[in-house]
Structure formats: structure tokens, C-alpha cells
Write a protein that holds these residues in place. Structure first.
Motif, short mmCIF file in Angstrom:
data_model
loop_
_atom_site.label_atom_id
_atom_site.label_comp_id
_atom_site.label_asym_id
_atom_site.label_seq_id
_atom_site.Cartn_x
_atom_site.Cartn_y
_atom_site.Cartn_z
N GLY A 37 0.74 -1.20 0.03
CA GLY A 37 -0.13 -0.01 -0.02
C GLY A 37 0.74 1.26 0.10
O GLY A 37 1.81 1.37 0.66
N PHE A 39 0.81 5.11 1.25
CA PHE A 39 0.14 5.98 2.23
C PHE A 39 0.46 7.47 2.21
O PHE A 39 2.04 7.77 1.91
CB PHE A 39 0.43 5.32 3.63
CG PHE A 39 -0.13 3.92 4.03
CD1 PHE A 39 -1.43 3.89 4.46
CD2 PHE A 39 0.48 2.95 3.42
CE1 PHE A 39 -1.99 2.53 4.81
CE2 PHE A 39 -0.29 1.48 3.75
CZ PHE A 39 -1.29 1.28 4.57
N LYS A 41 0.64 10.78 4.84
CA LYS A 41 0.64 11.29 6.34
C LYS A 41 0.81 12.55 6.74
O LYS A 41 1.92 13.18 6.01
CB LYS A 41 1.48 10.27 7.14
CG LYS A 41 1.40 10.32 8.83
CD LYS A 41 2.21 9.53 9.32
CE LYS A 41 2.48 9.56 10.79
NZ LYS A 41 3.10 8.54 11.53
N GLU A 115 -2.10 7.74 9.18
CA GLU A 115 -1.87 7.42 7.54
C GLU A 115 -3.19 7.44 6.97
O GLU A 115 -4.04 6.76 7.32
CB GLU A 115 -1.21 6.21 7.45
CG GLU A 115 0.29 6.19 8.19
CD GLU A 115 0.96 4.86 8.07
OE1 GLU A 115 2.25 4.43 7.65
OE2 GLU A 115 0.06 3.75 8.45
N THR A 116 -3.00 7.72 5.48
CA THR A 116 -4.40 7.59 4.60
C THR A 116 -3.92 6.81 3.70
O THR A 116 -2.92 6.98 2.90
CB THR A 116 -4.79 8.92 4.26
OG1 THR A 116 -5.28 9.94 5.21
CG2 THR A 116 -6.07 8.75 3.30
N LEU A 117 -4.50 5.54 3.35
CA LEU A 117 -4.08 4.62 2.30
C LEU A 117 -4.67 5.38 1.10
O LEU A 117 -5.92 5.51 0.81
CB LEU A 117 -4.71 3.21 2.71
CG LEU A 117 -4.40 2.11 1.54
CD1 LEU A 117 -3.06 1.82 1.39
CD2 LEU A 117 -5.30 0.89 1.99
N THR A 120 -3.47 0.44 -3.36
CA THR A 120 -2.67 -0.79 -3.03
C THR A 120 -2.46 -1.58 -4.47
O THR A 120 -2.89 -1.14 -5.71
CB THR A 120 -3.28 -2.02 -2.43
OG1 THR A 120 -4.52 -2.32 -2.86
CG2 THR A 120 -3.82 -1.42 -0.90
#
Length: 311
Positions: A37, A39, A41, A115-117, A120
Motif C-alpha cells: 500500500g 500511504f 501522512k 496514515e491515509t491509504l 494498493t
């Protein structure tokens, strides 16, 4: 991307941004075996609101030769793999995969210290761990490079719910193993504005006023078909002060139609005809500051709609 970062840096000074308003990226393995993934932040003392607007972003992954990226899944923002470079002269043993940000749907929501995903992906090839490109030290990131490519990581986000307006920007990569990797030093260097004397004025002879009245008071675009899927054009700069440039991609460079300008509440306030031009310019200097939308419409269908911020 370098000139765009320069322009946004200058805009940051104009709107008096909050210190420590940086964003950093990370790539790491996910609970599902073989899935990774990407991310983002917020770092420092940044506390974003829920009312943010992502103007532009790009993520570039680096893998050894013999590996490929596959099975991309979207989580925040819509991303498209728009460039793959294998073994450039500067790094003959590496593959570079660049993902461009298309639209803020689903919205990229930032939370302080979390964190924001973004998306993926999986890797086809030998067992290896992906890395994020290092904008400052990777030899292929220098421009111009051997392929005139534009790899790199970048993100610019406006927060319109804080006063003064917040401007959050990419400032590097972080590591969970290093608690200090999300601590950054604010660069307070004043960037000189870009010389705009070489910007050609837009020809407004084809610009027509739009009748924004409707028989039922609904949005004037309500009779159009649903938005098409695809990436037809981009807007720059975003945010804008005087002019915006609408540049069409290869997917949309032969389509005729019209580009329409809307207020934040969906009222159409102008349009320009398009007969296959790849680039169009629009003078927005007289517009009040705020959020606006541009849509490209062809054959009675909205092909793409994008938002931009007018200072």
C-alpha cells in the motif's frame, strides 16, 4: 513537475500557509500476502479539516528489473498508472512506475498524525520490496534525464475550511522504523514569482454566454448523460490567479465539444467551443475567489469534470 512545484511554492507564500504543513509518503506491505500500500501522512503539527481539495499528485515506485506492478486497487483519490520506464541510462537495473492523480473521488481525507491509504498493488516478478522514488537523490529524478521523462513524488492539497487557507504539500518519504522521519524543517525561502509575460492572452471570440436558467430550477447540466469514465484533460495551475490552461490527453485530443465553467453550486457561467485543440486557455482573473468546476462535454455527455480553486 518542477515548474509546477515552483509555482505552488510561490502560491504558498501568497496565502500565508501554516508552518509544518508537509505531507509525506510511505509504501509498505499489507496484511494480504503479496500486497503493498501507498500511504500519505500529515507531519509536524498539521491538523487538517475534512474540507480539503487535492490539486495534483503523483507517486513513483521503484523496483528492480524483472518486476512489474499489477492489481491496483483505489482507496483515496483516483489514480492511474501513466508511465513505466525500464532500465534508463541513469539506473539500468531499475524499473520506474509513475501513478498520476486524476480526481479526488473518493476524497483524500487527511487526519492529524494518521496514515491515509491511497492505493494498493501487487508485484509480478521476483520476491522484492518496492521503494518510493527519492526526488532528491535518485539519478533518474533529475530533469532533463535520458528519456525526457518526469518521474517523482508530488502532492498539493488546499484546506479551504481554515483561515488563512491551508496549503499542504509533499515533503519527502517517511519510515515507520524511524520516529523522526516525519519531522521536517520548514523552508521559508521566498520564491520569486514566475514571469507571466510570455503567457499568451486567450482568444475569447469563441466564448459564448450560457443561459443558466432552467424550467425547473435544477442544475443546468441535469439533462446530460452521466459522467464518462476516462482521463480527458488536466487543469493547471491549480490553484489559479489569472489564467488556467486546459490540456487534453491523447484519449481526448480528437474529440470536439465544449468546455464549460461552473460555480461551486453548479451554475454554468461560461463555455468555450473545442474543435480538437490540445490546449485551451481561460482568463479567470475576474472571478471571485472560491471553488469552481470545469467540464468537458461531447455528444451530449459529460466526459470529465474537474474542480479548481481561484485565489
Amino acid at each position: 513537475m518542477n515548474w509546477y512545484r515552483l509555482l505552488l511554492s510561490f502560491c504558498c507564500i501568497l496565502i500565508t500557509c501554516t508552518a509544518f504543513s508537509q505531507l509525506k509518503f510511505n509504501v509498505k506491505s499489507m496484511p494480504d500476502a503479496g500486497t503493498y500500500g501507498v500511504f500519505v501522512k500529515p507531519c509536524g503539527d498539521l491538523t487538517p479539516s475534512a474540507n480539503t481539495i487535492t490539486g495534483s499528485a503523483q507517486v513513483t515506485l521503484v523496483l528492480p528489473m524483472g518486476n512489474d506492478v499489477a492489481s491496483v486497487s483505489q482507496y483515496a483519490g483516483l489514480w492511474q498508472q501513466n508511465a513505466t520506464v525500464s532500465g534508463p541510462d541513469e539506473a539500468p537495473n531499475k524499473n520506474y512506475f509513475s501513478f498520476g492523480f486524476l480526481t479526488d473521488n473518493p476524497q483524500i481525507v487527511l487526519e492529524a498524525g494518521k496514515e491515509t491509504l491511497l492505493f494498493t498493488f501487487e508485484i509480478n516478478g521476483s520476491s522484492t520490496s518496492p521503494e518510493l522514488l527519492d526526488n532528491e537523490h535518485d539519478p533518474f529524478a533529475a530533469f532533463p534525464n535520458s528519456l525526457n521523462s518526469n518521474p517523482g513524488n508530488e502532492m498539493s492539497i488546499l484546506d479551504v475550511a481554515v483561515n488563512p487557507i491551508g496549503y499542504y504539500y509533499y515533503a519527502g518519504n517517511y519510515s515507520e522504523d524511524d520516529p523522526n522521519s516525519c519531522t521536517v524543517t520548514v523552508d521559508t525561502t521566498v520564491v520569486e514569482p514566475i514571469d507571466s509575460t510570455d503567457i499568451e492572452p486567450v482568444d475569447t471570440t469563441d466564448m459564448e454566454p450560457v443561459d443558466t436558467t432552467t424550467t425547473n430550477g435544477e442544475n443546468p447540466t441535469a439533462t446530460l448523460n452521466e459522467i464518462g469514465s476516462g482521463f480527458y484533460f488536466s487543469i493547471s495551475p491549480n490553484p489559479a490567479s489569472d489564467w488556467i490552461k486546459v490540456e487534453f490527453t491523447n484519449k481526448g485530443n480528437k474529440d470536439s465539444g465544449r468546455v464549460r465553467l461552473f460555480t461551486a453550486n453548479g451554475v454554468s457561467i461560461g463555455e468555450m467551443k473545442r474543435d480538437g485543440q490540445q490546449k485551451m486557455k481561460w482568463n479567470v482573473s475576474e472571478l471571485p475567489s472560491g471553488l469552481y468546476f470545469l467540464s468537458f462535454e461531447s455528444d451530449g455527455r459529460v466526459m470529465q469534470r474537474e474542480r479548481f480553486v481561484k485565489h
